[in-house]
Design a protein around this motif. Structure first.
Motif, short mmCIF file in Angstrom:
data_model
loop_
_atom_site.label_atom_id
_atom_site.label_comp_id
_atom_site.label_asym_id
_atom_site.label_seq_id
_atom_site.Cartn_x
_atom_site.Cartn_y
_atom_site.Cartn_z
N THR A 1 0.82 -1.21 0.00
CA THR A 1 0.00 0.00 0.00
C THR A 1 0.86 1.26 0.00
OG1 THR A 1 -0.10 -0.22 2.37
CG2 THR A 1 -1.98 -1.01 1.14
N ARG A 2 1.95 1.25 0.75
CA ARG A 2 2.69 2.49 0.89
C ARG A 2 3.52 2.80 -0.35
NH1 ARG A 2 6.08 3.08 6.22
NH2 ARG A 2 4.07 2.74 7.18
N ARG A 3 4.14 1.77 -0.92
CA ARG A 3 4.97 2.03 -2.10
C ARG A 3 4.18 1.90 -3.40
NH1 ARG A 3 10.26 1.25 -0.27
NH2 ARG A 3 10.25 1.91 1.89
N ARG A 4 2.86 1.70 -3.27
CA ARG A 4 2.00 1.56 -4.44
C ARG A 4 2.50 0.49 -5.40
NH1 ARG A 4 1.24 6.73 -3.12
NH2 ARG A 4 2.93 7.66 -4.26
N LEU A 5 2.88 -0.65 -4.87
CA LEU A 5 3.15 -1.82 -5.70
C LEU A 5 1.80 -2.45 -6.02
CD1 LEU A 5 5.95 -3.61 -3.68
CD2 LEU A 5 6.21 -2.56 -5.87
N ARG A 6 1.50 -2.65 -7.26
CA ARG A 6 0.19 -3.25 -7.53
C ARG A 6 0.18 -3.98 -8.85
NH1 ARG A 6 -4.18 0.41 -4.99
NH2 ARG A 6 -2.55 0.40 -3.45
N ARG B 1 5.52 -13.58 -15.07
CA ARG B 1 6.15 -12.33 -15.53
C ARG B 1 6.06 -11.26 -14.46
NH1 ARG B 1 9.62 -12.30 -19.12
NH2 ARG B 1 9.42 -14.25 -20.23
N ASN B 2 5.07 -11.43 -13.56
CA ASN B 2 4.84 -10.42 -12.53
C ASN B 2 5.79 -10.68 -11.36
OD1 ASN B 2 3.89 -8.72 -10.64
ND2 ASN B 2 1.75 -9.33 -10.79
N LEU B 3 6.76 -9.77 -11.19
CA LEU B 3 7.79 -10.01 -10.17
C LEU B 3 7.23 -9.95 -8.76
CD1 LEU B 3 10.80 -8.09 -11.68
CD2 LEU B 3 10.38 -10.53 -11.64
N LEU B 4 6.15 -9.19 -8.57
CA LEU B 4 5.53 -9.14 -7.24
C LEU B 4 4.98 -10.53 -6.87
CD1 LEU B 4 4.94 -7.06 -5.13
CD2 LEU B 4 2.76 -6.62 -6.21
N ALA B 5 4.29 -11.17 -7.84
CA ALA B 5 3.79 -12.52 -7.61
C ALA B 5 4.95 -13.48 -7.37
CB ALA B 5 2.96 -12.98 -8.80
N SER B 6 6.03 -13.28 -8.13
CA SER B 6 7.22 -14.13 -7.98
C SER B 6 7.75 -14.07 -6.56
CB SER B 6 8.29 -13.63 -8.95
OG SER B 6 8.77 -14.65 -9.74
N THR C 1 13.05 -4.19 -2.58
CA THR C 1 13.82 -3.92 -3.80
C THR C 1 12.89 -3.63 -4.97
OG1 THR C 1 15.36 -5.55 -2.97
CG2 THR C 1 15.71 -4.79 -5.20
N LEU C 2 11.79 -4.41 -5.06
CA LEU C 2 10.87 -4.23 -6.18
C LEU C 2 10.20 -2.85 -6.13
CD1 LEU C 2 9.06 -7.63 -6.58
CD2 LEU C 2 10.86 -6.63 -7.94
N SER C 3 10.01 -2.31 -4.92
CA SER C 3 9.37 -1.01 -4.85
C SER C 3 10.28 0.06 -5.44
CB SER C 3 9.02 -0.67 -3.41
OG SER C 3 10.20 -0.45 -2.67
N ILE D 1 11.95 -12.80 6.18
CA ILE D 1 12.77 -11.64 5.87
C ILE D 1 13.01 -11.47 4.37
CG2 ILE D 1 15.04 -10.64 6.20
CD1 ILE D 1 13.40 -10.44 8.62
N SER D 2 13.36 -12.57 3.68
CA SER D 2 13.80 -12.40 2.29
C SER D 2 12.66 -11.95 1.40
CB SER D 2 14.44 -13.69 1.77
OG SER D 2 13.46 -14.67 1.58
N THR D 3 11.42 -12.40 1.70
CA THR D 3 10.28 -11.91 0.92
C THR D 3 10.16 -10.39 1.06
OG1 THR D 3 9.19 -13.97 1.50
CG2 THR D 3 7.85 -12.28 0.49
N LEU D 4 10.27 -9.91 2.30
CA LEU D 4 10.13 -8.47 2.52
C LEU D 4 11.28 -7.71 1.87
CD1 LEU D 4 8.85 -8.35 6.18
CD2 LEU D 4 7.59 -8.26 4.06
N LEU D 5 12.51 -8.27 1.93
CA LEU D 5 13.65 -7.59 1.31
C LEU D 5 13.46 -7.49 -0.20
CD1 LEU D 5 16.77 -8.89 3.25
CD2 LEU D 5 15.68 -6.67 3.35
#
Lengths: 86, 202
Positions: A81-86, B32-37, B79-81, B71-75
């Motif tokens: 939500t904060r970094r607007r990842l979507r 292809r969606n890195l967030l899902a990855s 990075t993705l943000s 931890i690694s998921t959050l890290l």
């Protein structure tokens, strides 16, 4: 199939169903919810296995999994939500 | 130990969990969606941690759950943000790399064929080392141990064989592992510290 085995099989089947949602899930929130639910399934499976094999040490691990799952979900949603990842 | 669950059942549960791990790994690579990855990688860590627990490697499973799933998921998401969440299409034509990976994988699997089976009681580690460790005074009362000092078990003060081996046989190993982790932590702090606007670093 004994009731104990049936319970384990049902939890595993539930995990597979949630996993399908995590793989397909169109929106981010579907996936977040699926990841959280898989964590809950892992906790359930550990408690069940610990009970069936008479190993109380599994309970501690399960509690820790639940805590990690909770913290990871909160952190995930905060980032989304904060970094607007979507 | 009350065994409502046969050893065979635990084996089957492990197979089911590992099949799910393989599916998650494929999904992680193919999407292809890195967030899902990143999220699927968290699921991967959680499932692997459950497999470790099932194999009674409790310390490994705790580490895997905290680091792999937490931890690694959050890290990775942090990075993705910064970098964006869509993967760029890579150019086709990676045949040599695929061949090298396939050959290396085949060799590694071939190498495991010589290893003893999981839980094999005729394995060398069960027939040579473990009896030797367990026959020492480890875990016995200190009064009994002081009559037969063996020098390798802190005089029988350590109540657990695994603890005695970790703290004594592998004491230096563990000491320098913690040193490496400490040095790595200091390096990360030095790299990530914020500089004040005036140019003087804190």
């Amino acid at each position: 199939m004994s009731p104990e085995q049936l319970a384990v099989v049902l939890v595993l089947a539930g995990a597979v169903l949630v996993l399908a949602r995590a793989l397909r899930g169109p929106s981010v929130y579907d996936r977040v919810l699926a990841v959280n639910a898989i964590g809950t399934k892992a906790v359930l499976l550990l408690v069940l296995l610990g009970f069936l094999q008479g190993r109380s040490g599994f309970l501690d691990i399960a509690i820790l999994y639940a805590l990690i799952n909770y913290v990871a979900t909160i952190g995930l949603l905060k980032l989304v939500t904060r970094r607007r990842l979507r | 130990m009350t065994d409502l669950l046969a050893q065979n059942d635990v084996f089957l549960i492990n197979i089911a969990l590992l099949a799910m791990v393989a599916i998650v790994a494929l999904g992680t690579v193919l999407t292809r969606n890195l967030l899902a990855s990143a999220m699927l990688l968290g699921v991967f860590g959680l499932l692997m941690a459950t497999v470790w627990t099932n194999m009674f490697a409790l310390d490994v499973s705790l580490t895997e759950a905290a680091i792999g799933a937490g931890i690694s998921t959050l890290l990775i998401l942090g990075t993705l943000s910064v970098t964006g969440i869509e993967e760029r299409r890579s150019p086709p034509g990676r045949l040599p790399a695929a061949i090298i990976v396939a050959v290396t994988g085949t060799l590694l699997i071939y190498g495991t064929l010589d290893m003893p089976h999981f839980g094999d009681r005729n394995a060398p580690v069960q027939s040579h080392l473990s009896p030797q460790y367990l026959s020492q005074q480890v875990g016995k009362a200190s009064a009994a141990a002081s009559e037969h000092p063996s020098g390798n078990d802190f005089g029988g003060e350590v109540p657990n064989a695994v603890t005695a081996i970790l703290a004594d046989y592998r004491g230096y190993d563990t000491l320098f592992e913690t040193t490496v982790v400490f040095a790595a932590g200091i390096s990360v702090l030095l790299l990530l510290r914020r500089e004040k606007p005036g140019g003087v670093s804190r």
